[in-house]
Design an enzyme around this catalytic site. Structure first.
Site, short mmCIF file in Angstrom:
data_model
loop_
_atom_site.label_atom_id
_atom_site.label_comp_id
_atom_site.label_asym_id
_atom_site.label_seq_id
_atom_site.Cartn_x
_atom_site.Cartn_y
_atom_site.Cartn_z
N ARG A 165 -12.33 -12.89 15.56
CA ARG A 165 -13.17 -12.23 13.36
C ARG A 165 -11.06 -12.10 12.74
O ARG A 165 -11.54 -11.36 11.93
CB ARG A 165 -14.02 -11.10 13.64
CG ARG A 165 -15.02 -12.09 13.70
CD ARG A 165 -15.56 -12.54 13.58
NE ARG A 165 -16.87 -13.25 13.54
CZ ARG A 165 -17.20 -13.93 13.89
NH1 ARG A 165 -17.24 -14.86 15.45
NH2 ARG A 165 -19.03 -13.96 14.79
N SER A 241 -23.46 -10.64 10.63
CA SER A 241 -23.24 -9.95 11.18
C SER A 241 -22.27 -8.72 10.38
O SER A 241 -21.43 -9.00 10.00
CB SER A 241 -22.20 -10.45 12.43
OG SER A 241 -22.92 -11.48 13.14
N GLU A 335 -18.06 -6.54 10.17
CA GLU A 335 -16.96 -7.22 10.02
C GLU A 335 -16.49 -7.22 8.08
O GLU A 335 -15.26 -8.03 8.01
CB GLU A 335 -17.70 -7.95 10.45
CG GLU A 335 -17.34 -9.45 10.90
CD GLU A 335 -17.83 -10.93 11.16
OE1 GLU A 335 -17.98 -10.91 9.60
OE2 GLU A 335 -18.56 -10.99 11.90
N1 EPU Z 1 -28.54 -8.14 21.64
C1 EPU Z 1 -29.37 -7.24 21.69
N2 EPU Z 1 -30.06 -7.25 20.20
C2 EPU Z 1 -29.68 -7.70 19.01
C3 EPU Z 1 -28.17 -8.66 19.23
C4 EPU Z 1 -27.84 -8.89 20.42
O1 EPU Z 1 -29.65 -6.44 22.48
O2 EPU Z 1 -30.59 -6.67 18.39
C5 EPU Z 1 -28.10 -8.86 22.49
C6 EPU Z 1 -28.49 -9.46 23.45
O3 EPU Z 1 -28.03 -9.59 24.95
C7 EPU Z 1 -27.94 -10.75 23.21
C8 EPU Z 1 -26.82 -10.52 22.61
O4 EPU Z 1 -26.74 -9.17 22.42
O5 EPU Z 1 -28.17 -11.82 23.87
C9 EPU Z 1 -25.59 -11.75 21.99
O6 EPU Z 1 -26.70 -12.28 20.57
P1 EPU Z 1 -26.29 -12.83 19.65
O7 EPU Z 1 -26.66 -14.49 20.42
O8 EPU Z 1 -27.15 -13.39 18.87
O9 EPU Z 1 -24.45 -12.62 18.85
P2 EPU Z 1 -24.54 -11.38 18.42
O10 EPU Z 1 -22.97 -10.69 19.72
O11 EPU Z 1 -25.22 -10.45 17.90
C10 EPU Z 1 -22.46 -13.14 17.81
C11 EPU Z 1 -21.49 -12.97 16.34
C12 EPU Z 1 -22.78 -14.09 15.24
C13 EPU Z 1 -22.56 -15.01 16.02
C14 EPU Z 1 -23.74 -14.92 17.12
C15 EPU Z 1 -24.02 -15.83 18.07
C16 EPU Z 1 -20.20 -11.10 15.88
C17 EPU Z 1 -20.13 -10.20 15.21
N3 EPU Z 1 -21.13 -12.00 15.61
O12 EPU Z 1 -23.03 -11.92 16.85
O13 EPU Z 1 -21.88 -14.52 13.86
O14 EPU Z 1 -23.62 -16.19 15.36
O15 EPU Z 1 -22.81 -14.36 17.90
O16 EPU Z 1 -23.18 -17.10 18.56
O17 EPU Z 1 -18.90 -11.88 16.88
C18 EPU Z 1 -21.21 -13.64 11.74
O18 EPU Z 1 -20.00 -13.15 12.26
O19 EPU Z 1 -21.92 -13.50 10.70
C19 EPU Z 1 -22.26 -14.01 12.64
C20 EPU Z 1 -23.84 -14.48 12.48
#
Ligand code: EPU
Length: 341
Positions: A165, A241, A335
């Site tokens: 990022r 995010s 972010e």
């Molecule tokens: N998780 C939880 N609770 C939640 C959300 C996530 O426990 O409410 C844990 C779970 O273990 C889940 C893991 O986090 O399996 C990963 O969650 P998810 O795949 O939804 O992704 P994220 O880490 O929450 C990141 C990016 C997103 C991107 C997704 C998918 C960042 C800040 N965010 O989110 O990017 O779409 O991965 O790859 O790195 C953005 O930057 O605006 C954005 C949406």
């Protein structure tokens, strides 16, 4: 080119907060950029460049300056060989339209980045990423307007300081110096993705017994997963995010593990904590805070339900950060960027 005065930043950003901007200029040709900078200089005003406002937050005091909305459009194929195709897109193109252009031609490289809001020009700025991929893996170069020299130059990927990022366009001494005019990417004519995929994508693949990993099909799956989890900024106000995930070196990762925090380890021992998990563990998922709501589906996302001011965001953010800090000892990093003078 179109210039307007006293426009609310809340109307220009997907989070829908922020007071008046003195001038807003929409740029449709590269030459207009130079004009806008000269205009700002004559008026003694600062400049802020924006695409679709999908990752930008405005303050209640607004912005006493010139906001440039990058509306440069067009996509062209600049090189092609047996295995790859190199594309150049203008920075104001909608990001997802660009992804669609590539997957429709069977090209692989950015298919997992489907449905990310915002413009093509904003993609390298924060090195957008999803489902284990980020844009740094396919970027070749960007063409920029250098506001110092008022010239157009090319910056190759190796000079962009890309990491999670982050890039030299949003961190360090060059912030605000360059306006991205176009982005060049090299994509593959062969599928570049194979199992095992990023956890949430793999889960979908297993549940639906998917065997077609073509760029079009991955785009389709990612679009479905995202539509289910992440708000569409057209209908729901948010900046995607709102917090970053936490990246740890080996020692920090060992410490986190001892505390019982689930983490993703890299081969070198470094790791990542999902900040969404931390927020959820604090009991904040789905909670309403000062006109905002922590999304019930993805705790990293802060939805603006009824807030009209930055002051409310400040309070909601402080409460989330405080709870996570108290319970786990980590300081959450925001972010989206904030418009500042
Ligand atoms: N998780 C939880 N609770 C939640 C959300 C996530 O426990 O409410 C844990 C779970 O273990 C889940 C893991 O986090 O399996 C990963 O969650 P998810 O795949 O939804 O992704 P994220 O880490 O929450 C990141 C990016 C997103 C991107 C997704 C998918 C960042 C800040 N965010 O989110 O990017 O779409 O991965 O790859 O790195 C953005 O930057 O605006 C954005 C949406």
């Amino acid at each position: 080119m179109k210039m307007r005065e006293q426009i609310m930043i809340s109307e220009l950003t997907t989070m829908r907060i922020g007071g008046p901007a003195r001038y807003v200029v929409e740029i449709e040709q590269v030459e207009d950029l130079c004009w806008a900078y000269e205009f700002a200089e004559e008026q003694g005003l600062p400049v802020w460049v924006m695409g679709e406002g999908a990752n930008t937050i405005g303050h209640d005091r607004g912005f006493n300056g010139v906001i440039i909305l990058n509306r440069l459009r067009g996509i062209e194929i600049v090189a092609e060989d047996e295995k790859t195709m190199t594309l150049r897109g203008m920075a104001g193109e909608n990001w997802d339209r660009f992804v669609e252009f590539t997957t429709a031609r069977g090209l692989s490289g950015i298919e997992t980045l489907s449905k990310i809001p915002g413009t093509l020009g904003a993609a390298p700025v924060q090195n957008i990423g999803a489902y284990g991929r980020d844009v740094s893996q396919v970027l070749e170069s960007v063409e920029v307007f250098d506001t110092k020299t008022r010239e157009i130059t090319i910056i190759p990927k190796s000079k962009m300081n890309l990491s999670y990022r982050s890039s030299r366009f949003n961190k360090g001494g060059d912030v605000g110096r360059f306006v991205i005019v176009s982005v060049t990417m090299k994509l593959s004519k062969e599928q570049t993705l194979s199992a095992p995929f990023y956890a949430s994508l793999q889960r979908y693949i297993d549940e639906h017994n998917v065997t077609d990993f073509s760029p079009q099909n991955i785009r389709q799956m990612v679009s479905t997963i995202r539509a289910d989890k992440l708000p569409d900024p057209q209908f729901v106000a948010s900046s995607g995010s709102f917090f970053k995930n936490i990246y740890l070196n080996k020692n920090e990762a060992d410490e986190a593990e001892q505390k019982g925090i689930p983490l993703w380890r890299n081969e070198d021992g470094s790791g990542k904590i999902n900040s969404g998990w931390l927020i959820e563990q604090c009991g904040l998922k789905g909670k309403q805070l000062f006109g905002f709501r922590v999304s019930e589906k993805a705790a990293l996302v802060l939805i603006n339900e009824s807030a009209t001011s930055y002051a409310e965001l400040d309070k909601a953010r402080a409460e989330i950060r405080q709870k996570v800090l108290e319970k786990f000892g980590y300081e959450l990093q925001q972010e989206p960027v904030e418009i500042s003078e």
